[in-house]
Design a protein around this motif. Structure first.
Motif: not given
Lengths: 299, 271
Positions: A78-89, A93, A97-98
Motif C-alpha cells: 500500500a501507498m497512502v497519501e504519499g510516501p513516508a520514511s525515517y529521514p535520517q536513515l 535501512t 526496518l519496515l
C-alpha cells in the motif's frame, strides 16, 4: 479482492463516505476516481484498517477487515497519501526496518527482496544517502518499493505518480501493467483522469462520498453512435450527408451514422477528401462529469 | 517489533545527543567540586553531594540524584511524547499499521524503547560519574565502606543492593512519566504538544507540593514521592514513602497506559 457493502464514515457531523459498495475483482487494474475531498482517501484508509468505519462491511481478499488485518495485510502492498520514511536513515535501512516490523517478511530473503524492489522502481543505483537528501520523485519510488517488498497479491496505491517527471510516470505505469500481467491486482486511486484512462480496466467514481459509477472501462467508453470526420472539403461532405451532420467545427464534423465503414466508402466515392474518420467514443472525462452531475441533481 | 524500535532508538543521533547532554550536567558538577573543593553543607543541595568530596565512590549516586528530578523526566517526556505523535507527523505511522503492526504491539514496543532509553541514560551517567569520582574526588572511605544517610556504616554489598533498589524505584517513577506522555502522544497531533503537556503536569505537580492549601491533593501528585529513593539509604530503611510511591506510580502507569491503549485502539489514523 476488495468488496465493501454499505461502507459509511462520519467524522463528527460530517459524512465523509456514504454507502459505498466497491467491487474490485482479481486481475483488475481498478481506477478509483474522485475530486479532492470526495472521500477517496478516507475510503482507502478504511480498506486498510487505518480509519474505522462507522457502518458497513469490508472484505479484503475474501476476509473481513479490519478483523483479519494480521492475516490479510501482509499480502497487500500500500501507498497512502504519499510516501513516508525515517529521514535520517538510508532508503535501504528504511525498507529493512519496515520489513522487520511485521509478519511475513522472511529475514533470509530480505536483502534480496529489497534489491529486487529497488530495481523494479528504478532505484537500484541508490547509495547510502539518507532519505532526507532524496528528491520528491525518489521518495515516491521508495514508497512504491516499500509496497512491492513482499510481492503482494493486491496493490493499493494512492496517487502513485505524484511528483514524478513524465519519464518516471511512464516507467511506473509500465511497471504496474507488468505486475498486473503477472497476476497482481492493482487498486489505483487518483484524480488524474488521463492516468486512469491509460491503464485501468475497471473504474469507480466517488463524488461527495458516494460511489456514483462503477463499471468496466471499455463499457464506459462505448461508441456514442456518431462518427467524427476531418476533411478539407467540409461543404461537399455536408451536402452529401445532408441531415446527418450534428455538429461542425472548422474541418471537423460529427455525423450520426451507424456504420463508419459505409460512411467512409460513400465519402470517398463522392470524391470528398478524408483526412481522418473514426467512430466517436465517450471519454472518461465525459462519463465522470456526467455521473457527478446526475448525483448532484439527485440532491 | 520491539527489536525494530530498539534499532531505531540506537540508530537515532538524537538519542545519543540527549544522553550526552544529560550526562554533561553531573560531569560539570563533579569537575567543579573537584577543582574548587567547595561542597554543599551536609543536608543541603542534591542528595549525597555533600559526601562526595570525601568519598568519590558515592558520586554515581549523587549524579543520579542531580539528573533524576529534572533532566531525566524531561527527556522521558520528549521521547515518549514522540512515540505515536512523532510517527504520525512523519507519516510513518500509517505504514507501520498497514505493514501490519498491531496497535497494542506498537504501544508496548514504544514503551519498552522509552524505558531502554532511560536505562541507557542511567548507565551512561553512572559510569561517567564512577570514573570521574574515582579519578578526581576523595577516596577516603573506600576500604571501610560507605556511610548511610543516617550516619552508620554500610557494607559494599549492602550499598550495591540499595543502589539497585533505588534505581528500580527511579525507573518506576520514569515509567509513570512515560505512561502520561504516551497517553498524550496518542491524543494530540504534534509530538511537541505531548511532551509539553507532560512537562506541564510535572511542573504543576511540583508547584502544588509547595502549596499548603493543596494539602489534600499532595499524596496523589505524580512527583510527590520521587525523591523517596533517598530513604533507601537510611539505616534502617524507611519504607513508608517508598511504598506509597510505588503504589502511586503503579496507579499512574495502569491508568494512563490503559487510557493510551483504549484511545489508540479506537483512533482513526488520518495523518
Amino acid at each position: 479482492m476488495i468488496r465493501t457493502a454499505g461502507l459509511t464514515k462520519h467524522f463528527g457531523r460530517i459524512t465523509a463516505v456514504e454507502d459505498v459498495g466497491l467491487d474490485v475483482r482479481e486481475g483488475d487494474i481498478y481506477g478509483f476516481l474522485g475530486a479532492n475531498g470526495s472521500g477517496k482517501t478516507t475510503t482507502v484508509r478504511m480498506l486498510l484498517g487505518l480509519v474505522l468505519a462507522t457502518s458497513g462491511t469490508i472484505e479484503l481478499l475474501g476476509r473481513p477487515m479490519p478483523a483479519s488485518g494480521r492475516d490479510v495485510l501482509p499480502l497487500v502492498g500500500a501507498m497512502v497519501e504519499g510516501p513516508a520514511s525515517y529521514p535520517q536513515l538510508s532508503g535501504r535501512t528504511n525498507l529493512a526496518l519496515l520489513d522487520a516490523s511485521g509478519p511475513g517478511g522472511d529475514r533470509a530473503t530480505r536483502a534480496g527482496r529489497i534489491d529486487d524492489a529497488l530495481g523494479q522502481v528504478g532505484l537500484d543505483g541508490v547509495d547510502k544517502r539518507p532519505v532526507r537528501a532524496y528528491s520528491l520523485g525518489m521518495r515516491q519510488r521508495l514508497g512504491l518499493a516499500a509496497a512491492l517488498l513482499r510481492r503482494p497479491r493486491l496493490l493499493v496505491l494512492d496517487e502513485p505518480t505524484n511528483g514524478l517527471d513524465p519519464q518516471g510516470i511512464r516507467e511506473i505505469r509500465q511497471l504496474l501493467v507488468d505486475l498486473n500481467r503477472d497476476g497482481t491486482t492493482v487498486f489505483l486511486s487518483s484524480h488524474l483522469l488521463a492516468e486512469i484512462e491509460q491503464m485501468c480496466t475497471r473504474v469507480g467514481v466517488l463524488d461527495r462520498g458516494r460511489l456514483v459509477l462503477q463499471d468496466q472501462l471499455e463499457h464506459l467508453q462505448r461508441p456514442t453512435g456518431r462518427t467524427v470526420i476531418r476533411t478539407p472539403d467540409v461543404g461537399a461532405a455536408r451536402a452529401l450527408l445532408d441531415g446527418h451532420v450534428e455538429q461542425e467545427e472548422g474541418e471537423t464534423i460529427w455525423v450520426r451514422a451507424d456504420d463508419p465503414l459505409a460512411l467512409n466508402a460513400a465519402l470517398v466515392g463522392a470524391d470528398v477528401r478524408v483526412l481522418e474518420l473514426a467512430p466517436e467514443r465517450r471519454t472518461l472525462e465525459d462519463v465522470v462529469l456526467e455521473a457527478a452531475e446526475q448525483s448532484g441533481d439527485r440532491r | 517489533m520491539i527489536a525494530v524500535e530498539l534499532r531505531k532508538l540506537v540508530l537515532s543521533r538524537r538519542t545519543w545527543v540527549t544522553i550526552l547532554l544529560i550526562d554533561a550536567l553531573p560531569t560539570l558538577v563533579g569537575i567543579l567540586l573537584a577543582v574548587t573543593d567547595i561542597g554543599p553543607r551536609p543536608g543541603t543541595g542534591p542528595a549525597f553531594l555533600s559526601a562526595v568530596l570525601t568519598d568519590g565512590t558515592l558520586f554515581p549516586l549523587a549524579a543520579l540524584g542531580i539528573v533524576l528530578p529534572l533532566f531525566l523526566p524531561i527527556a522521558v517526556a520528549v521521547t515518549a511524547g514522540e512515540a505515536i505523535a512523532g510517527e504520525a507527523q512523519q507519516g510513518t505511522l500509517r505504514y507501520l499499521l498497514v505493514r501490519p503492526v498491531g496497535r497494542t504491539r506498537l504501544l508496548v514496543a514504544k514503551l519498552v524503547s522509552v524505558m531502554v532509553f532511560v536505562v541507557l541514560t542511567v548507565l551512561v551517567v553512572a559510569a561517567t560519574a564512577y570514573v570521574l569520582g574515582a579519578l578526581l574526588l576523595g577516596s577516603e572511605s573506600v576500604s571501610t565502606g560507605a556511610t548511610s544517610v543516617s550516619g552508620t556504616g554500610l557494607s559494599t554489598q549492602e550499598m550495591v543492593l540499595r543502589t539497585l533498589l533505588a534505581l528500580a524505584y527511579a525507573m518506576l517513577c520514569m515509567l509513570g512519566v512515560a505512561a502520561i506522555a504516551l497517553f498524550l502522544s496518542t491524543v494530540v497531533r504534534a509530538p511537541l504538544s505531548a511532551a509539553l503537556g507532560t512537562m506541564g503536569v510535572l511542573v504543576a505537580s511540583t508547584l502544588l507540593l509547595t502549596l499548603d492549601a493543596a494539602h489534600v491533593l499532595q499524596p496523589y501528585l505524580p512527583t510527590r514521592y520521587w525523591l523517596a529513593f533517598v530513604d533507601l539509604f537510611r539505616d534502617p530503611i524507611l519504607w513508608r514513602d517508598v511504598e506509597r510511591g510505588v503504589l502511586l506510580q503503579a496507579a499512574y502507569v495502569v491508568v494512563f497506559l490503559g487510557a493510551a491503549w483504549a484511545n489508540f485502539m479506537t483512533k482513526d489514523v488520518t495523518d
